[in-house]
Design a protein around this motif. Sequence first.
Motif, short mmCIF file in Angstrom:
data_model
loop_
_atom_site.label_atom_id
_atom_site.label_comp_id
_atom_site.label_asym_id
_atom_site.label_seq_id
_atom_site.Cartn_x
_atom_site.Cartn_y
_atom_site.Cartn_z
N MET A 1 -23.32 -20.96 2.93
CA MET A 1 -22.01 -20.84 2.26
C MET A 1 -21.05 -19.97 3.07
O MET A 1 -19.86 -20.26 3.16
N GLU A 2 -21.59 -18.88 3.64
CA GLU A 2 -20.74 -17.99 4.45
C GLU A 2 -20.16 -18.73 5.65
O GLU A 2 -18.97 -18.59 5.97
N LEU A 3 -21.00 -19.54 6.31
CA LEU A 3 -20.53 -20.29 7.48
C LEU A 3 -19.50 -21.35 7.08
O LEU A 3 -18.53 -21.59 7.81
N VAL A 61 -3.97 -19.42 4.00
CA VAL A 61 -4.64 -18.44 4.86
C VAL A 61 -4.78 -17.10 4.15
O VAL A 61 -5.85 -16.48 4.14
N ALA A 62 -3.69 -16.64 3.52
CA ALA A 62 -3.73 -15.37 2.81
C ALA A 62 -4.70 -15.42 1.64
O ALA A 62 -5.48 -14.48 1.41
N GLY A 63 -4.70 -16.53 0.91
CA GLY A 63 -5.61 -16.66 -0.21
C GLY A 63 -7.06 -16.66 0.23
O GLY A 63 -7.92 -16.02 -0.39
N ALA A 64 -7.36 -17.38 1.32
CA ALA A 64 -8.72 -17.43 1.82
C ALA A 64 -9.16 -16.07 2.37
O ALA A 64 -10.30 -15.65 2.17
N LEU A 65 -8.25 -15.39 3.05
CA LEU A 65 -8.60 -14.08 3.63
C LEU A 65 -9.01 -13.09 2.55
O LEU A 65 -10.06 -12.45 2.64
N PHE A 66 -8.19 -12.97 1.52
CA PHE A 66 -8.47 -11.96 0.50
C PHE A 66 -9.49 -12.45 -0.54
O PHE A 66 -10.05 -11.63 -1.26
N GLY A 67 -9.73 -13.77 -0.58
CA GLY A 67 -10.75 -14.28 -1.48
C GLY A 67 -12.14 -14.26 -0.87
O GLY A 67 -13.11 -13.89 -1.52
N VAL A 68 -12.20 -14.67 0.41
CA VAL A 68 -13.50 -14.76 1.09
C VAL A 68 -13.90 -13.41 1.69
O VAL A 68 -15.09 -13.09 1.76
N TYR A 69 -12.91 -12.64 2.12
CA TYR A 69 -13.20 -11.34 2.76
C TYR A 69 -12.44 -10.23 2.03
O TYR A 69 -11.56 -9.59 2.61
N ALA A 211 -17.57 -12.22 0.97
CA ALA A 211 -17.77 -11.94 -0.45
C ALA A 211 -19.15 -12.40 -0.89
O ALA A 211 -19.78 -13.25 -0.24
N PRO A 212 -19.65 -11.88 -2.00
CA PRO A 212 -20.96 -12.31 -2.52
C PRO A 212 -21.00 -13.81 -2.79
O PRO A 212 -19.97 -14.46 -2.98
N ALA A 213 -22.21 -14.34 -2.84
CA ALA A 213 -22.40 -15.78 -3.02
C ALA A 213 -21.76 -16.27 -4.32
O ALA A 213 -21.19 -17.37 -4.37
N GLY A 214 -21.84 -15.47 -5.38
CA GLY A 214 -21.24 -15.87 -6.65
C GLY A 214 -19.74 -16.07 -6.53
O GLY A 214 -19.18 -17.04 -7.07
N LEU A 216 -18.09 -16.79 -3.76
CA LEU A 216 -17.85 -17.97 -2.94
C LEU A 216 -18.05 -19.26 -3.74
O LEU A 216 -17.32 -20.24 -3.53
N ASN A 217 -19.03 -19.27 -4.64
CA ASN A 217 -19.25 -20.45 -5.47
C ASN A 217 -18.04 -20.71 -6.37
O ASN A 217 -17.61 -21.86 -6.55
#
Length: 254
Positions: A1-3, A61-69, A211-214, A216-217
């Motif tokens: 999921m991280e990849l 990009v901004a949403g993914a950055l602050f959501g995933v990291y 971010a934790p797996a939960g 990311l899901n």
Amino acid sequence: MELMWFACFALLLAGYFALEGFDLGVGLLLPVLGRSVSGRDRMVAAMAPFVLANEVWLVAVAGALFGVYPSLEGEVLFGLYPVVVAMLLSWIVRDMGLWFRRRAEGAAWRGFWDLLIFLGSLGLSFGWGVALYAAATGFGSSLLNPVGLMLGVVVTLLFAFHGWTFLAWRSPGLAGATRSGRSLAVSGAVAALPAVGVLLGSMPYLLEHTAPAGTLNVLSVMALPFAPIVVAAQVWVWRTFRPGENAVRIPSFF
């Protein structure tokens, strides 16, 4: 999921550089190729249909950055605070120029807003180079580092070249040359190289701060179903406003 999410984030950032890069490039070229008011009108009209669609990539990009990291939010906002503020102001100034330049007639009026389009495009392009270098060095280097400033110059020049290629593809008379869609795709890939290079170099660091797996899901359920819609919208824009008889007659912003 991280990849998978790293790949999504890399695709979004590269897509932003490849797409918004030519918008900023056209803005950078306004004083160079737009020697007259009518010439600048045609340059802005050439990119106008694509601007809002391309800016969606920055929001993603901004949403993914602050959501995933999410743990990097503080580092980005505080470590790059002057650059982030300058880039936001540049974005506002550039878009103000696009929206207000045709609100009144007169060379002086349009010349003022065209200058703001150029300055806003310059601030965004240069700021991205500085931000990329800061990200590549873990936000620990000075924002006035010569290497970071040089990367800002490189990104600005790449965007300008990409903007010229776009004009040569869509409205050849404006650029003094003709380029194919394949050439535009190549220049877009070249414009995205700095972003891709920094992401690949920062891959281990980013994966450690995912971010934790939960989380990311949840992001996968909320965001990924909309990806086909975004792609379809992009395809529609490019098919509708591809080069043709109307390429220079489509009005700029109203």
